[in-house]
Design an enzyme around this catalytic site. Structure first.
Site, PDB file in Angstrom:
ATOM      1  N   GLU A 164    -106.575 -95.334   0.030  1.00  0.00           N
ATOM      2  CA  GLU A 164    -106.435 -94.108  -1.027  1.00  0.00           C
ATOM      3  C   GLU A 164    -105.373 -94.614  -2.149  1.00  0.00           C
ATOM      4  O   GLU A 164    -104.604 -94.027  -2.632  1.00  0.00           O
ATOM      5  CB  GLU A 164    -105.791 -92.916  -0.315  1.00  0.00           C
ATOM      6  CG  GLU A 164    -106.941 -92.460   0.806  1.00  0.00           C
ATOM      7  CD  GLU A 164    -106.397 -90.983   1.628  1.00  0.00           C
ATOM      8  OE1 GLU A 164    -105.461 -90.346   0.674  1.00  0.00           O
ATOM      9  OE2 GLU A 164    -107.050 -90.647   2.642  1.00  0.00           O
ATOM     10  N   GLU A 169    -104.096 -88.932   9.614  1.00  0.00           N
ATOM     11  CA  GLU A 169    -102.908 -88.508   9.425  1.00  0.00           C
ATOM     12  C   GLU A 169    -102.393 -87.757  10.946  1.00  0.00           C
ATOM     13  O   GLU A 169    -101.891 -86.508  10.704  1.00  0.00           O
ATOM     14  CB  GLU A 169    -102.735 -87.672   8.498  1.00  0.00           C
ATOM     15  CG  GLU A 169    -102.935 -88.368   7.094  1.00  0.00           C
ATOM     16  CD  GLU A 169    -102.983 -87.209   5.776  1.00  0.00           C
ATOM     17  OE1 GLU A 169    -102.500 -86.318   6.146  1.00  0.00           O
ATOM     18  OE2 GLU A 169    -103.503 -87.967   4.813  1.00  0.00           O
ATOM     19  N   ASP A 216    -103.196 -95.485  -5.087  1.00  0.00           N
ATOM     20  CA  ASP A 216    -102.825 -95.029  -6.293  1.00  0.00           C
ATOM     21  C   ASP A 216    -101.333 -95.459  -6.615  1.00  0.00           C
ATOM     22  O   ASP A 216    -100.341 -95.379  -5.367  1.00  0.00           O
ATOM     23  CB  ASP A 216    -102.950 -93.661  -6.669  1.00  0.00           C
ATOM     24  CG  ASP A 216    -102.657 -92.459  -5.627  1.00  0.00           C
ATOM     25  OD1 ASP A 216    -101.761 -93.091  -4.892  1.00  0.00           O
ATOM     26  OD2 ASP A 216    -103.058 -91.426  -5.543  1.00  0.00           O
ATOM     27  N   ASN A 276    -106.883 -93.510   9.856  1.00  0.00           N
ATOM     28  CA  ASN A 276    -106.449 -93.624   8.616  1.00  0.00           C
ATOM     29  C   ASN A 276    -104.879 -92.815   8.699  1.00  0.00           C
ATOM     30  O   ASN A 276    -104.889 -91.781   9.032  1.00  0.00           O
ATOM     31  CB  ASN A 276    -107.412 -92.821   7.866  1.00  0.00           C
ATOM     32  CG  ASN A 276    -106.982 -93.018   6.263  1.00  0.00           C
ATOM     33  OD1 ASN A 276    -107.090 -94.085   5.618  1.00  0.00           O
ATOM     34  ND2 ASN A 276    -107.162 -92.089   5.512  1.00  0.00           N
ATOM     35  N   HIS A 321    -100.323 -94.764  -1.072  1.00  0.00           N
ATOM     36  CA  HIS A 321     -99.881 -93.968  -2.422  1.00  0.00           C
ATOM     37  C   HIS A 321     -98.478 -94.250  -2.555  1.00  0.00           C
ATOM     38  O   HIS A 321     -97.577 -94.126  -2.055  1.00  0.00           O
ATOM     39  CB  HIS A 321     -99.884 -92.450  -1.753  1.00  0.00           C
ATOM     40  CG  HIS A 321    -101.355 -91.795  -1.583  1.00  0.00           C
ATOM     41  ND1 HIS A 321    -102.152 -91.899  -2.365  1.00  0.00           N
ATOM     42  CD2 HIS A 321    -101.687 -91.578  -0.245  1.00  0.00           C
ATOM     43  CE1 HIS A 321    -103.508 -91.305  -1.946  1.00  0.00           C
ATOM     44  NE2 HIS A 321    -103.104 -91.074  -0.689  1.00  0.00           N
TER      45      HIS A 321
END
Length: 666
Positions: free
Chosen positions: A273, A165, A275, A208, A245
């Protein structure tokens, strides 16, 4: 109804639609048939050389349900927090890898790949790192940290998230302001990758980030330019991680193109990651298909295992519900990978339609010298030590309070003494819509009710009306999400139910929303946070108030009832089921033509004394906080009134009657 006088990480608070997504998704993006189909996620992903992993917390490995799903379904793991700087080097030069070693050891023992997460990140940093202002010192500290951690796990890590990030949100495409960026400048990312390569030459090195899934976004383009530059100059970068996400709509339409464009630079791409709010089956399938269609998309990791393990637990974003049951999205993902899900085991549960017989009026108000009562309503009831214990609202033009009565059988209900609780520590003033249960962990009875807030009192002896404590509030004030959505409605009808790990507080707003807050069994009655919209309907009258939620005995079902106002203006109940209190709800008997309980599916052998089937409670199979009911031969204590009655709402002549299920299936 009673008329009373979100982590800072980029969470998109998208509340799910009321009905659960149940679409079946078949086929894969790759037209080549697999030689055989597997029935677990990791095994099926491995058939195409990919992995399907999950973020793992060391503290949950002792949870049998959690570890069983992890070991059965996933062939890769990512430590959630155990490899981050604040967990591994809280003091300069002093490293602790105990929790991370536990996860890595578990993974190695189960032949699962490990993604190391993360070596350099602006967040979860010890204060001593963030306070460094000298470039030489910070560069040395960063290199030493990367070298020590990567060397410790050398040979056990499949891929490292070297930098996490580093780009800012929004349309600037700029680097994120952080101690590393501010003190070292753009060059720190390249330096981190070169240091990681020297420390662990065999591991893949990844950059990432989140919100880089849409190809046209400035942030995506900025990361693309950096990766292209690194590849052109020989900076050792092997992969790009897309956190993914997503909200309820799932991936952007350009997601496959984004993955393909990065892969064309000569790097692997990974979904790291994943979801998706409310876990829509189609959105999950679309995400998997996007990866499957790009040869260099080497794997997918979901950020957690069960909904209750998720950092977005209020949005139920994962493939397994809080009880560990597979959700519809699980089958869609396995199908998109090319596998076939094993048929779920059959279970006992509720029927899809209901019919009832009603008693005559059983309980009417009993006024006295200080209580002029127009209606008795909103009953809550438990059977304990050979008696029914009923708590209810008493209403009149002057307001609301609570009453308690007990009796051995329903034939005695009308004669029972009415104990007015405004004469106790509960006090006078607005108190309404009670719910009673025994909280076994504390060996206390709880009476939950509304006072303009969600309040409760406790008592060691349910049969002692004078034993209730003074009111206490579950919340310091109305949760913000309710303030934002209540409109012209009222915050009413609080309802508490617990599973083995958590307690949930539901409430309504007379404006088409059902809210849910959560705390742990150990914290109850404190700690209710993470308030979300658990259900909603654009027609406020279709999801009005008076929710009841129960565990169905001998099954994996929860039953939810919500009172609605029908097209004829009369009250009735709709119903839904779920395998989890924090899960999505599927319609059961939820319409005027197929209601849970409405005048059109109730017979009145003693005469139709009401056309309203309104606020009440099921007769439970027990009396504790799990609110367990039988699966058949149901009974429901409800409020009704003379169909000809009219006038001020608080003065309506509500009375209590009992529904008994007919044509029961067992």
């Amino acid at each position: 109804m009673k008329r009373p006088p979100w982590s800072g990480r980029r969470l998109v608070a998208l509340m799910g639609a009321f009905a659960a997504a149940t679409l079946a998704v078949t086929g894969t993006a790759d037209a080549r048939p697999a030689p055989a189909q597997a029935d677990t996620l990791g095994a099926q992903a491995a058939k195409s050389g990919r992995y399907f992993g999950a973020a793992v917390a060391a503290g949950r490995l002792g949870d049998g349900t959690y570890s069983t799903i992890l070991d059965r379904e996933f062939n890769a793991v990512t430590p959630e927090n155990e490899m981050k700087w604040d967990a591994t080097e809280r003091t300069r030069g002093s490293f602790t890898f105990t929790a991370a070693d536990q996860i890595v050891g578990h993974a190695v023992a189960h032949k699962q790949r490990v993604r190391g997460h993360t070596l350099v990140w602006h967040s979860q940093l010890p204060g001593w790192v963030g306070s460094i202002t000298d470039a030489t010192t910070l560069r040395t500290v960063m290199r030493d940290h990367i070298t020590a951690e990567a060397t410790h796990f050398k040979g056990k890590i499949y891929a490292w998230d070297v930098v996490n990030e580093a780009f800012a949100d929004g349309g600037s495409g700029a680097r994120r302001a952080s101690v590393f960026q501010n003190v070292l400048g753009d060059g720190y990312i390249e330096d981190a990758f070169r240091t990681a390569r020297a420390a662990d030459p065999a591991a893949k090195l990844c950059y990432n980030d989140y919100n880089i899934e849409n190809w046209s976004d400035a942030k995506t383009q900025a990361v693309y330019r950096m990766v292209r530059d690194f590849k052109s100059r020989g900076v050792p970068i092997d992969c790009v991680g897309f956190q993914s996400h997503f909200g309820t709509s799932g991936p952007p339409s350009s997601f496959r193109n984004t993955l393909a464009n990065f892969a064309a630079l000569g790097v692997d791409v990974q979904i790291t990651e994943l979801d998706i709010a409310q876990a829509p089956a189609t959105a999950y399938a679309d995400t998997v298909k996007a990866c499957q269609s790009v040869a260099r998309c080497t794997g997918i990791t979901v950020w957690g295992i069960r909904d209750s393990d998720s950092w977005r637990s209020g949005e139920n974003p994962l493939l397994f519900d809080s009880a560990g049951n597979k959700k519809a999205a699980y089958g869609a993902v396995l199908s998109a990978l090319g596998g076939t899900a094993a048929a779920p085991a059959p279970h006992k549960g509720l029927p899809s339609s209901f019919s009832w017989s009603s008693s005559k009026q059983l309980i009417a108000p009993k006024s006295d010298a200080t209580h002029d009562i127009a209606g008795i309503k909103d009953p809550s009831v438990v059977r304990y030590k050979g008696k029914y214990h009923v708590f209810a609202s008493v209403a009149s033009a002057s307001g609301y309070n609570l009453v308690y009565l007990s009796f051995k059988d329903w034939s005695q209900a009308g004669k029972a003494t009415h104990h007015y609780l405004d004469r106790t520590a509960i006090g006078s003033g607005y108190r309404a819509a009670p719910q009673v249960f025994y909280y076994a962990p504390q060996k206390l009875w709880y009476l939950v009710y509304q006072t303009g807030n969600a309040s409760y009192s406790t008592n060691k002896d349910i049969s002692d009306p004078d034993g209730w404590s003074a009111p206490r509030d579950f919340y310091p004030e109305m949760p913000e999400i309710i303030k934002q959505n209540i409109g012209n409605g009222y915050w009413v009808d609080m309802w508490v139910i617990c599973d083995s790990a958590d307690c949930y507080l539901f409430s309504s707003d007379d404006n088409g929303h059902l809210y849910r807050s959560q705390t742990t069994v150990g914290q109850f009655p404190n700690g209710f946070t993470n308030t979300v919209i658990a259900a909603q309907d654009p027609d406020r009258y279709a999801l009005f108030e008076a929710s009841n939620i129960y565990k169905v005995k001998g099954s994996d079902q929860y039953l939810m009832l919500v009172e609605a106002i029908g097209s004829d203006g009369r009250r009735y109940f709709r119903s839904w089921t779920s395998s989890s209190l924090a899960g999505s709800w599927s319609p059961l008997a939820d319409s005027e033509s197929n209601p849970f309980a409405r005048a059109n599916n109730v017979t009145f052998p003693s005469g139709a004394w009401t056309k309203d089937i309104s606020h009440g409670e099921m007769i439970r199979a027990g009396y504790d906080q799990t609110l367990t009911i039988p699966a058949c031969k149901l009974q429901y204590l409800y409020q009704g009134m003379d169909p000809a009655a009219s006038g001020d709402y608080n003065s309506l002549p509500w009375r209590l009657g009992l529904l008994t299920q007919t044509k029961s299936h067992c």
